[in-house]
Scaffold this motif. Sequence first.
Motif, short mmCIF file in Angstrom:
data_model
loop_
_atom_site.label_atom_id
_atom_site.label_comp_id
_atom_site.label_asym_id
_atom_site.label_seq_id
_atom_site.Cartn_x
_atom_site.Cartn_y
_atom_site.Cartn_z
N UNK A 112 0.69 10.76 32.01
CA UNK A 112 0.21 10.51 30.66
C UNK A 112 -0.09 9.03 30.44
N UNK A 113 -1.12 8.79 29.63
CA UNK A 113 -1.37 7.43 29.15
C UNK A 113 -2.31 6.58 29.97
N UNK A 114 -2.85 7.09 31.10
CA UNK A 114 -3.73 6.29 31.95
C UNK A 114 -5.18 6.68 31.73
N UNK A 115 -6.07 5.68 31.76
CA UNK A 115 -7.49 5.96 31.52
C UNK A 115 -8.20 6.41 32.79
N UNK A 116 -7.71 6.01 33.97
CA UNK A 116 -8.32 6.42 35.23
C UNK A 116 -7.23 6.76 36.22
N UNK A 117 -7.62 7.48 37.28
CA UNK A 117 -6.62 8.04 38.19
C UNK A 117 -6.52 7.32 39.53
N UNK A 118 -7.59 6.63 39.99
CA UNK A 118 -7.60 6.19 41.37
C UNK A 118 -6.61 5.06 41.67
N UNK A 119 -6.45 4.10 40.73
CA UNK A 119 -5.43 3.08 40.93
C UNK A 119 -4.04 3.71 41.02
N UNK A 120 -3.75 4.62 40.11
CA UNK A 120 -2.43 5.25 40.08
C UNK A 120 -2.14 6.02 41.36
N UNK A 121 -3.12 6.78 41.85
CA UNK A 121 -2.90 7.55 43.08
C UNK A 121 -2.67 6.63 44.27
#
Length: 540
Positions: free
Chosen positions: A347-356
């Motif tokens: 929850x709360x993130x605008x994009x996924x690639x950095x997080x992954x």
Amino acid sequence: MRTARFIGSWAAGLIALTLAVTLFVQWLQFALAAGGGGATPLLLWMAFGVNLLVWSLVGAVRLGDDTVRGVAARRALRRGPRRRRPAVGATENGGAEQRVLVRARPAEAAADGGAAGSGPASGGSGGTGPVAGGVQDGSPDPGAALAEADGAGGAPATAVADPEQLAMAVIIPAHNEEPVIDGAIASALRLFNRWDIYVVSDSSRDATADIAAETGVNVLELLTNRGKAGAIEAVIEEFDLTGNYDGVVILDADTELDERYVEGARRQLADPTVAAVAGFVVAEWKPWERTMVGRLISAYRDRLYWMLQYLLRFGQTWRHTSTTFIVPGFASAYRSSVLRRLDINPKGLVIEDFNMTFDVHHKRLGRISMRPDTKAYCQDPFTMGDYVKQVRRWTLGFWQTVRRHGVWPSLFWFALFFYILEVLLVAVTLILITLLALFMLLPVVTGGAVLSAGWYATAYGAVGAVLPLTAIAVGLFVPDYVLTCVMATIRRRPSYLLYGLFFLPMRLVDSYLTLRTIPQAWTASSDGRWKSPTRAAGRL
């Protein structure tokens, strides 16, 4: 005509290279003659950066290491045949909760052996390239496979899987991508069987899902907008992709794959230490479809991508480093066993690639690999408004990911700390020097009227004694423009010499957004829902 174009492109490249060398020499002479020798290192640092220099050197060492290991692998192959390993068996789809609408599911997939893609290539329009069980024509080059495998020499030979036996699925998340979705699917169909391609339409209001369904690929239509990360998560769960495939490729709807992408991704994933493969981004260049602003954005991004990938990420993705902080979501490939352990949609993130990517490092799931043989072509924004929105999402997503994961002892964070430090210092310094330039320019514009204020005249004299207006203008512009001349030489595109005149303002926009989104990462939240920018139909 073709010969004339070839000669003209090389002539333009030589002119650009000559201009780059001449400008740099003249710039050094100017800086030293003006007594600004003390400021010269500062201006050079702002143009090139310490991180770029350090990782370029690491990349050069990696290039030598890869070459030596490639020669050793080819010699080993001459001594005996390579052992082949059986493919990983596929499992049946589990009964997923019915909370989405499946628009299309080709019957051929079930008839020809299930979703694992282990059957023969389709004889119709459903792709003629390599499939999970082999490559086109059934005659791979084993020497190239091992020579170019990034890190395969670091593990025992028995631990390295046969690249041709890796079953891979393709996910294309899309939201209102009617103009470009057919191009992305057509690109994937050249390399994969149609039943290995999964398009997930995230509550699109246009014909995205219908166009995808007509191609015969798997289509999943979400009835509520979940955002890109939510769409990826939904299609993986619905079709049990991490259970039925060895690896999963994630593509943006405006991405088209190079013909060598699958071969390169499989070679890298054949190394069991590799968790994910970062695609090598190439900016599309179709100036006849763009306005002047659109061409400027595309040229600027081409320079940025080239520098980041060849001079930074190539060194960061060496088998002894693995410190890259981004596996770009436009064309990435993940090992299924790794993907199952990632928190794809927090929850709360605008994009996924950095997080992954951070998740891979934080959980120590393996290393990130990147090689130039996994090229994919992307479509950059056409308008300055879309450009600003995209950069804001990227920078905000980066800072949100840093906030979410925090700091942990690792080589990854050691390298990331100095990268963040330099990015912040360059952004602040660039903005401050630009403000100083405007401060020094104001008396020229007003005919000296502002100097009637005593405080202004005093400050003007103090600043001018250290950094006169000409030194600021030449010192900032010329090193940046030299990079553009080099890029025009490499690409053999003389038009970059024109667009490069405006790259410095583009860097200012990037710097402002980098600083502006830092506090927003701690105050703003997002559900990940997206809005597609202006697109151009057709192939890249």
